[in-house]
Design a protein around this motif. Structure first.
Motif, PDB file in Angstrom:
ATOM      1  N   PRO A 390      13.100  58.311  24.516  1.00 47.73           N
ATOM      2  CA  PRO A 390      14.440  58.821  24.296  1.00 47.73           C
ATOM      3  C   PRO A 390      15.467  57.935  24.947  1.00 47.73           C
ATOM      4  N   GLY A 391      16.675  57.937  24.432  1.00 49.96           N
ATOM      5  CA  GLY A 391      17.728  57.129  25.019  1.00 49.96           C
ATOM      6  C   GLY A 391      18.103  57.635  26.387  1.00 49.96           C
ATOM      7  N   GLY A 392      18.708  56.779  27.192  1.00 51.80           N
ATOM      8  CA  GLY A 392      19.120  57.204  28.507  1.00 51.80           C
ATOM      9  C   GLY A 392      18.648  56.239  29.559  1.00 51.80           C
ATOM     10  N   ALA A 393      19.401  56.205  30.690  1.00 51.33           N
ATOM     11  CA  ALA A 393      19.049  55.299  31.754  1.00 51.33           C
ATOM     12  C   ALA A 393      17.737  55.663  32.390  1.00 51.33           C
ATOM     13  N   ASN A 394      17.455  56.897  32.521  1.00 55.55           N
ATOM     14  CA  ASN A 394      16.229  57.313  33.147  1.00 55.55           C
ATOM     15  C   ASN A 394      15.181  57.815  32.211  1.00 55.55           C
ATOM     16  N   GLY A 395      15.564  58.048  30.909  1.00 52.82           N
ATOM     17  CA  GLY A 395      14.604  58.594  29.975  1.00 52.82           C
ATOM     18  C   GLY A 395      13.976  59.837  30.543  1.00 52.82           C
ATOM     19  N   SER A 396      12.650  59.960  30.417  1.00 50.09           N
ATOM     20  CA  SER A 396      11.936  61.053  31.040  1.00 50.09           C
ATOM     21  C   SER A 396      11.197  60.523  32.248  1.00 50.09           C
ATOM     22  N   VAL A 397      11.629  60.948  33.423  1.00 51.78           N
ATOM     23  CA  VAL A 397      11.002  60.461  34.648  1.00 51.78           C
ATOM     24  C   VAL A 397       9.557  60.916  34.723  1.00 51.78           C
ATOM     25  N   ALA A 398       9.252  62.117  34.235  1.00 52.18           N
ATOM     26  CA  ALA A 398       7.877  62.615  34.276  1.00 52.18           C
ATOM     27  C   ALA A 398       6.976  61.771  33.380  1.00 52.18           C
ATOM     28  N   GLU A 399       7.467  61.393  32.201  1.00 52.06           N
ATOM     29  CA  GLU A 399       6.681  60.543  31.305  1.00 52.06           C
ATOM     30  C   GLU A 399       6.433  59.176  31.925  1.00 52.06           C
ATOM     31  N   SER A 400       7.433  58.645  32.628  1.00 56.23           N
ATOM     32  CA  SER A 400       7.270  57.342  33.270  1.00 56.23           C
ATOM     33  C   SER A 400       6.218  57.392  34.372  1.00 56.23           C
ATOM     34  N   ILE A 401       6.266  58.430  35.190  1.00 58.51           N
ATOM     35  CA  ILE A 401       5.278  58.574  36.262  1.00 58.51           C
ATOM     36  C   ILE A 401       3.885  58.742  35.659  1.00 58.51           C
ATOM     37  N   ALA A 402       3.792  59.538  34.589  1.00 57.77           N
ATOM     38  CA  ALA A 402       2.507  59.739  33.913  1.00 57.77           C
ATOM     39  C   ALA A 402       1.980  58.428  33.344  1.00 57.77           C
ATOM     40  N   SER A 403       2.886  57.599  32.818  1.00 63.92           N
ATOM     41  CA  SER A 403       2.487  56.299  32.298  1.00 63.92           C
ATOM     42  C   SER A 403       1.947  55.406  33.415  1.00 63.92           C
ATOM     43  N   GLY A 404       2.607  55.447  34.570  1.00 60.06           N
ATOM     44  CA  GLY A 404       2.129  54.674  35.720  1.00 60.06           C
ATOM     45  C   GLY A 404       0.771  55.144  36.203  1.00 60.06           C
ATOM     46  N   LYS A 405       0.586  56.450  36.190  1.00 62.59           N
ATOM     47  CA  LYS A 405      -0.711  57.016  36.596  1.00 62.59           C
ATOM     48  C   LYS A 405      -1.814  56.553  35.648  1.00 62.59           C
ATOM     49  N   LYS A 406      -1.538  56.592  34.349  1.00 60.79           N
ATOM     50  CA  LYS A 406      -2.526  56.174  33.349  1.00 60.79           C
ATOM     51  C   LYS A 406      -2.865  54.690  33.510  1.00 60.79           C
ATOM     52  N   ALA A 407      -1.824  53.861  33.757  1.00 57.28           N
ATOM     53  CA  ALA A 407      -2.057  52.429  33.953  1.00 57.28           C
ATOM     54  C   ALA A 407      -2.902  52.180  35.189  1.00 57.28           C
ATOM     55  N   ALA A 408      -2.636  52.932  36.263  1.00 60.78           N
ATOM     56  CA  ALA A 408      -3.423  52.786  37.491  1.00 60.78           C
ATOM     57  C   ALA A 408      -4.895  53.092  37.220  1.00 60.78           C
ATOM     58  N   GLN A 409      -5.149  54.133  36.436  1.00 59.90           N
ATOM     59  CA  GLN A 409      -6.526  54.486  36.109  1.00 59.90           C
ATOM     60  C   GLN A 409      -7.212  53.369  35.319  1.00 59.90           C
ATOM     61  N   LYS A 410      -6.465  52.730  34.394  1.00 55.00           N
ATOM     62  CA  LYS A 410      -7.020  51.629  33.613  1.00 55.00           C
ATOM     63  C   LYS A 410      -7.338  50.428  34.510  1.00 55.00           C
ATOM     64  N   ILE A 411      -6.446  50.149  35.458  1.00 54.87           N
ATOM     65  CA  ILE A 411      -6.663  49.016  36.375  1.00 54.87           C
ATOM     66  C   ILE A 411      -7.859  49.282  37.279  1.00 54.87           C
ATOM     67  N   ILE A 412      -7.955  50.508  37.789  1.00 52.62           N
ATOM     68  CA  ILE A 412      -9.092  50.868  38.638  1.00 52.62           C
ATOM     69  C   ILE A 412     -10.406  50.687  37.879  1.00 52.62           C
ATOM     70  N   GLN A 413     -10.407  51.135  36.623  1.00 51.24           N
ATOM     71  CA  GLN A 413     -11.607  50.993  35.800  1.00 51.24           C
ATOM     72  C   GLN A 413     -11.937  49.516  35.574  1.00 51.24           C
ATOM     73  N   TYR A 414     -10.925  48.706  35.348  1.00 53.03           N
ATOM     74  CA  TYR A 414     -11.127  47.270  35.087  1.00 53.03           C
ATOM     75  C   TYR A 414     -11.660  46.556  36.324  1.00 53.03           C
ATOM     76  N   LEU A 415     -11.120  46.887  37.494  1.00 56.93           N
ATOM     77  CA  LEU A 415     -11.469  46.159  38.716  1.00 56.93           C
ATOM     78  C   LEU A 415     -12.725  46.687  39.395  1.00 56.93           C
ATOM     79  N   THR A 416     -13.243  47.803  38.947  1.00 57.75           N
ATOM     80  CA  THR A 416     -14.435  48.363  39.596  1.00 57.75           C
ATOM     81  C   THR A 416     -15.638  48.385  38.665  1.00 57.75           C
ATOM     82  N   GLN A 417     -15.476  47.867  37.467  1.00 59.93           N
ATOM     83  CA  GLN A 417     -16.614  47.887  36.521  1.00 59.93           C
ATOM     84  C   GLN A 417     -17.645  46.805  36.868  1.00 59.93           C
TER      85      GLN A 417
END
Length: 417
Positions: A390-417
């Protein structure tokens, strides 16, 4: 299942933490929230609260004030440090470029998994648009500073004035021993308007207006800000969503008579009912009009905005707006703020031409690994979703945090496999 649960991008146990608050267990309520959302003090203030839209009582016009309860828990309960957890190999380092909500979320979960995390921020202080484009009356700087103190207590290192691709290169980061790099730089540049007159002096884009004033007023030069940015008695904001109303409310606080114009009904303003009503109480007028042209005074400066009237009619799918073939109306203004959607900074395409991009302008990610087309480089937040965000300077802060959480999980999986 409670109807509010699917509405939360972070998956917070909403009924659970509300029940604990009702029982007076504020600390336990905060712990319940932090299982899924590490930054309730932020979300409790600026999240658009889609959970409230999904609340079973929303149809009656009185949904439970979930966001306010989350803020209460964050402000009143004990803010003890959450201990690290996980078994990631010692010595694995992850660099995160960008310290907005997506980068913050990723840093939190990576640090809890025992990775060595460094947040790199191009500006003087961390926070991204949370700090530089959200007014103090919505998100106090003190609250944001507390969140970064918490990240530091988890071992996260923060480096500011680090411009990726300029003072900081991808080669240097990997030479320094970082095992993965996460791009969380957001999508803060405006999509430029083709509205006639948009290049006149006195025309600003929402993030530009907000960030300049936020930086200026933070240094205590409110009068200077008024003279430089809102030198006129009248301002028109073209657009909707949260950034439009943030800009309008900040403009009004600087003494300008402010109006918001967009093509749509009030319920399509892109903000909650609470924000809309607060804006009106502060004297801001909201008009369902179609902007036709930003008018100049003949000397290169804004004079007003020519708009076409819209009438509310009832169609097969409910109420809608239809143009009225009357004489256009002109709203006097010496300052115009355009609130369009946003896009990533083009410099990334120049610096890393090997990155692939989707047709909607967002960064391409592998659906399975979360990795970009460059090995060891991941991405999250608005830069990976700007085509649908959505438009806006902050968009959805909850969606952004959730996106960061998902990326962290992907990185953890990549670096620990």
């Amino acid at each position: 299942m409670a109807t509010c649960l699917p509405g939360c991008p972070l998956g917070i146990d909403i009924p659970g933490f509300i029940r604990l608050l009702r029982e007076g267990e504020n600390v336990l309520a905060l712990e319940r929230i932090k299982k899924e959302n590490p930054f309730p003090a932020i979300c409790g203030r600026i999240c658009p609260a889609p959970c409230e839209q999904a609340c079973i009582f929303h149809a009656d016009g009185q949904p439970i004030s979930i966001r306010a309860l989350e803020r209460f828990a964050a402000d009143k309960a004990d803010k003890g440090t959450v201990p690290k957890m996980g078994t990631a190999p010692i010595g694995k380092k992850v660099a995160i470029i960008g310290s907005g909500p997506a980068g913050m979320g990723a840093a939190y979960y990576l640090a809890k998994a025992n990775f060595n995390v460094t947040l790199f921020e191009a500006a003087h202080e961390p926070g991204g648009l949370l700090r530089y484009a959200i007014p103090e009356f919505r998100l106090p700087q003190k609250v944001l500073d507390e969140q970064f103190s918490h990240l530091k207590s988890l071992g996260v290192e923060i480096q500011t004035d680090a411009v990726f691709g300029r003072t900081l290169t991808i080669e240097e980061l990997f030479m320094q021993g970082f095992s993965a790099l996460l791009l969380a730089i957001g999508a803060s540049l405006p999509r430029f308007s083709d509205l006639p007159g948009s290049s006149l002096a006195g025309v600003y884009y929402d993030v530009e207006f907000l960030s300049r004033l936020q930086t200026t007023t933070k240094e205590g030069a409110l009068q200077t800000a008024r003279g430089q940015m809102v030198s006129s008695p009248k301002t028109v904001v073209l657009g909707k969503a949260q950034a439009a109303f943030d800009a309008a409310r900040l403009s009004a606080r600087l003494g300008s008579e402010t109006q918001v114009v967009f093509e749509g009904l009030e319920e399509q303003a892109g903000v909650g009912h609470e924000i809309l009503e607060e804006s009106k109480e502060e004297g801001i007028k909201v008009h369902p009009l179609k902007a036709l042209e930003i008018m100049g005074d003949g000397h290169g400066f804004v004079q007003g905005v020519k708009c076409q009237k819209l009438d509310i009619i009832e169609g097969e799918d409910g109420l809608k707006l239809e143009a009225i073939l009357d004489e256009p109306v002109v709203l006097e203004a010496q300052t115009v703020i355009i609130a369009n959607t946003h896009r990533p900074n083009d410099y990334l395409k120049q610096y890393l031409p090997q990155l692939k991009w989707d047709q909607d302008g967002s960064l391409w990610l592998d659906a399975q690994t979360g990795m970009t087309s460059v090995e060891k480089v991941f991405a999250c937040g608005s830069i990976a979703t700007c085509g649908s965000a959505p438009g806006g300077a902050n968009g959805s802060v909850a969606e952004s945090i959730a996106s960061g959480k998902k990326a962290a999980q992907k990185i953890i999986q990549y670096l620990t496999q």
